[in-house]
Design an enzyme around this catalytic site. Structure first.
Site, PDB file in Angstrom:
ATOM      1  CE  LYS A  98      -4.289  -1.605  -0.034  1.00 27.98           C
ATOM      2  NZ  LYS A  98      -5.239  -1.608   1.076  1.00 27.98           N
ATOM      3  NE  ARG A 129      -7.998  -8.596  -1.436  1.00 26.97           N
ATOM      4  CZ  ARG A 129      -7.539  -7.786  -2.385  1.00 26.97           C
ATOM      5  NH1 ARG A 129      -6.695  -6.804  -2.073  1.00 26.97           N
ATOM      6  NH2 ARG A 129      -7.924  -7.941  -3.648  1.00 26.97           N
TER       7      ARG A 129
END
Length: 282
Positions: A225, A260
């Site tokens: 991210k 995830r």
């Protein structure tokens, strides 16, 4: 939290270990791996690789949800996702998840062999989602978001981001249960990177334990991210694997149940070591 979850022939025991969800993006434009697994052959090879290296479930998505991503048509999402799920169901011995905000895609995916629905909208994009999930009787990942991927980064004006995410969960869980979704089937995702600034993402991660009173398993999508890129000053998402590893280890220590991720071999090792320290010794 004593509940278990059964997917295919697997029984997941919440709080006993961390489960790894491998990301399989059937898209040309995802932020990190767009286009890499767009062709069926490469998608199936990647799924087999993730299974080999210890993933517990594979999350198949046909719609990019990166900030600013354009919405594709329903037909295009179905055409991307359903054939892959049909093949994976025959060839990969893992539970499958479908990453979608559309009730019709969710229904078709479960009929094709998916075992779980992962909805970044938390049921806010389509009112039909909760009744469809209830009728299908499958586990459901309910994520926090404001707006849509096109607008979410303009909607970060929280007074207390953790408490507002918490209240979102309270409201949406009540509506999901009211629609007939089993309480034991609801998994919560605080939505790192979705309608949150860099500092808000870190705040959520520091305070994950505050979600424990909801008595639901937590899924964290931290993989590659942008907040990790900000910390490391690395614009290439693929150069963020060890930053992802650090964030995942911290999330496990704070009570995350599912990670995830893209980089299955590395994060499976991270989860095993962190579990040995924080879970197995308790």
């Amino acid at each position: 939290m004593l509940e278990t979850l059964t997917l295919r022939d697997q029984t997941w025991h919440w709080g006993k270990r961390t489960y790894v969800m491998g990301i399989l993006n059937i898209t040309p434009d995802s932020f990190s791996d767009g286009g890499e697994f767009y062709a069926a052959e490469s998608a199936i090879a990647q799924a087999r690789k993730m299974a080999k290296f210890g993933a517990d479930i594979i999350d198949v998505g046909g719609q990019s949800t990166r900030p600013g991503a354009a919405q594709i048509s329903l037909d295009e999402e179905l055409e991307r996702v359903i054939p892959i799920i049909e093949v994976l169901r025959r060839e990969v011995p893992l539970p499958l998840s479908v990453d979608t905000t559309r009730a019709e895609v969710a229904r078709a995916a479960v009929e094709a062999g998916a075992d779980m629905i992962n909805d970044i909208s938390g049921g806010t994009f389509e009112p039909e989602m909760f009744p469809v999930v209830a009728a299908l009787g499958v586990p459901y990942v309910l994520m926090h978001i404001r707006g849509t991927p096109q607008t979410m980064q303009q909607q970060t004006d929280y007074e207390d981001v953790v408490q507002e995410v918490y209240q979102f969960f309270v409201q949406r869980m009540a509506e999901a249960e009211g629609a007939g979704i089993a309480r034991s089937h609801i998994i919560l995702d605080p939505g790192i990177g979705f309608a949150k600034t860099y500092t808000q993402n870190l705040e959520v991660l520091r305070r994950l334990e505050e979600f424990r009173p909801l008595n639901a398993p937590l899924l964290l999508g931290l993989s590659r991210k942008s907040f990790i890129g900000h910390i490391l000053d690395r614009s290439d998402p693929k150069a963020r694997v060890w930053g992802t590893a650090a964030a995942c280890s911290c999330a496990i220590a704070q009570g995350a149940d599912i990670l995830r991720i893209h980089d299955v071999p590395e994060i499976v090792d991270v989860a095993r070591v962190t579990d040995a320290i924080y879970r197995f010794g308790s």
